[in-house]
Design an enzyme around this catalytic site. Structure first.
Site, PDB file in Angstrom:
ATOM      1  N   ASP A 299      20.916 -27.664 -19.360  1.00  0.00           N
ATOM      2  CA  ASP A 299      21.707 -28.664 -20.085  1.00  0.00           C
ATOM      3  C   ASP A 299      21.459 -28.605 -21.582  1.00  0.00           C
ATOM      4  O   ASP A 299      20.515 -27.974 -22.065  1.00  0.00           O
ATOM      5  CB  ASP A 299      21.405 -30.069 -19.570  1.00  0.00           C
TER       6      ASP A 299
ATOM      7  N   GLU B  18      17.140 -31.570 -18.208  1.00  0.00           N
ATOM      8  CA  GLU B  18      15.897 -31.654 -18.975  1.00  0.00           C
ATOM      9  C   GLU B  18      15.993 -32.662 -20.103  1.00  0.00           C
ATOM     10  O   GLU B  18      15.080 -33.453 -20.338  1.00  0.00           O
ATOM     11  CB  GLU B  18      15.540 -30.266 -19.529  1.00  0.00           C
TER      12      GLU B  18
END
Length: 488
Positions: free
Chosen positions: A80, A147
């Site tokens: 991400d 994350e």
């Protein structure tokens, strides 16, 4: 030079993969497309590929002939990216690709975050999986999910999935540095309930905006003294309320816990008879703030524009509690490390102040490399908001990564760096959350280290990555894989 030109940069294998990543929307919490892309990437290479129950993708590449008994290496990066854009930039992070620009020695995006954090690490791991001439032992690549929003992918990683002995985290942001430790963190959410009230007679509306701040990573950049849009807006509202009875209808400041808030907008009601006093007060307090931040935030813009009178306001007693609590809430560096010069030990980021139809919500991210210091800061903040009548909730957080200066992989990588580049790398820890601490808790026998190219201003639209450092990063990674394979 725009977008697909980055495919011509060297090393082309890495930059071509990074270009492909920029075409796929991947903001935190919306990773379905990138997860599918990476899983298909592994399968199309004929490699063992799996997706676990929390959305992590694991791809295994067998050792080259004769290297089967070498130590297994895990490459780790997160899928991400942080979605941040400049005001006025039209971009839908859930659907639009990232448009890139080659700007001298750097690659940046066009008014948005670039996603080099951690797209360069993902692209490097993809290049390793594609490589046909690289000698190496068994390789696993762990692409973690979510994350940036809370490390839920690393937290949800189950024991027994990974087989390697060495973990190389590809999520650091300074060429020439080997990272061996990081801070842990905890998210705090405080909320005030309120009843909406009709705007009193004789009031008019204004929209107040705070824009032009640099923002940045709430760990890496927290020591730089940058302006916090929520603190600035609160100061303006406090003065407006004290001087002329300003009332708050709505507020929306900041967007992510791990980004220093760059913008805030508030809709307010001001007594018609007090408009001149309000504008005078705004001018005075804005001038003071701009003077204080003249070096760190030269583009700061504070504006109040006449708007439709709001129909409802937040009841004044709750508004006053919010003002006082946000004013008193700590923000920024709390303590520097006594063990490592120049390293922040403990900090907090007053990340979000936002109203909904019945609640005012304040969100903070607390970081520290010392667990007890983080716990003390949590009690401090919860005590403050408890006294103000708010409800405070803190999640379980994530652990820090304790440095191991005797790490075998650290010793080997230091030797390789000196031999490859003719200088000694800096060994350091960072005041940011890396997944190593969480993964190390699940796999305590792993020997871990983190490194990467030079990335500046992550988590902000100014994010950029240095082109030359990307090549060094990739070359260093390949050299490590070859040497570790040979010298078990």
């Amino acid at each position: 030079m725009m977008s697909n030109y980055i495919r011509e940069l060297h090393p082309q294998d890495l930059w071509n993969n990074f270009y492909r990543l920029t075409r796929i929307p991947r903001p935190s919490g919306h990773e379905e497309k990138i997860r599918s892309f990476i899983a298909d990437f592994g399968k199309n290479l004929g490699l063992e590929t799996s997706v676990d129950e929390v959305g992590n993708v694991i791809i295994r590449k067998p050792a080259t002939a004769g290297m089967e008994m070498c130590k297994g290496v895990i490459l780790q990066a997160h899928l991400d990216m942080v979605p941040q854009k400049n005001s006025g930039t039209l971009h839908d992070f859930e659907n639009d690709p990232i448009e890139t620009i080659v700007d001298g020695d750097w690659v940046r995006a066009c008014g948005t975050t670039l996603g080099a954090d951690n797209g360069i690490g993902v692209a490097a791991a993809m290049a390793v999986l594609e490589a046909t001439l690289l000698p190496h032992g068994p390789i696993e690549v762990l692409f973690t999910s979510d994350e940036e929003r809370g490390m839920s992918g690393a937290i949800g990683l189950k024991p027994g999935l990974l087989k390697g002995e060495i973990l190389l985290n590809l999520d650091s942001e300074d060429d020439g540095e080997l990272c061996i430790g990081c801070a842990g963190g905890v998210n705090g959410t405080m909320s005030f309930s309120f009843n909406g009230e009709a705007v009193p007679a004789g009031y008019t509306g204004f929209s107040i905006t705070v824009t032009g701040l640099k923002g940045g990573h709430s760990g890496v950049d927290i020591h730089l003294g940058r302006g916090n849009a929520n603190k600035i807006m609160n100061r303006i509202l406090f003065e407006g309320h004290a001087r002329c009875g300003l009332l708050l209808a709505s507020i929306d400041g900041g967007s992510l816990r791990n980004a220093i808030p760059r913008e805030s907008i508030a809709t307010v009601a001001v007594p018609v008879a007090g408009v001149e006093s309000f504008l005078d007060a705004l001018s005075v307090v804005s001038g003071k703030i701009k003077d204080e931040l003249s070096l760190t935030e030269p583009a700061l813009c504070i504006e109040a524009i006449p708007a439709e009178t709001p129909e409802m306001i937040i009841e004044e007693p709750v508004f006053v509690k919010l003002l006082k609590a946000v004013y008193a809430c700590p923000n920024g560096v709390m303590r520097m490390s006594s063990e490592m010069a120049g390293l922040v030990e403990t900090s907090t980021n007053l990340a979000i102040v936002r109203s909904s139809h019945a609640a005012l919500t304040i969100e903070c991210l607390l970081r520290s490399s010392v667990d007890s210091a983080r716990e003390e800061l949590q009690v401090m903040i919860s005590s403050l908001f408890d006294l103000a009548g708010a409800r405070s909730l803190f999640d379980k957080g994530y652990p820090g990564w304790k440095p191991n200066p005797d790490s075998p992989i650290l010793k080997k990588m230091r030797e390789i760096y000196i031999a490859s580049f003719g200088k000694v790398p800096e060994i350091r820890a960072v005041h940011a959350g890396l997944e190593c601490g969480i993964i190390g808790g699940t796999y305590p026998a792993l020997d871990m280290i983190s490194f990467g190219p030079t990335i500046r201003y992550p988590h902000s639209p100014d994010e950029k990555v240095n082109i030359a450092s990307v090549r060094k990063f990739r070359d260093f990674l390949l050299e490590i894989l070859g040497k570790v394979a040979i010298e078990r």
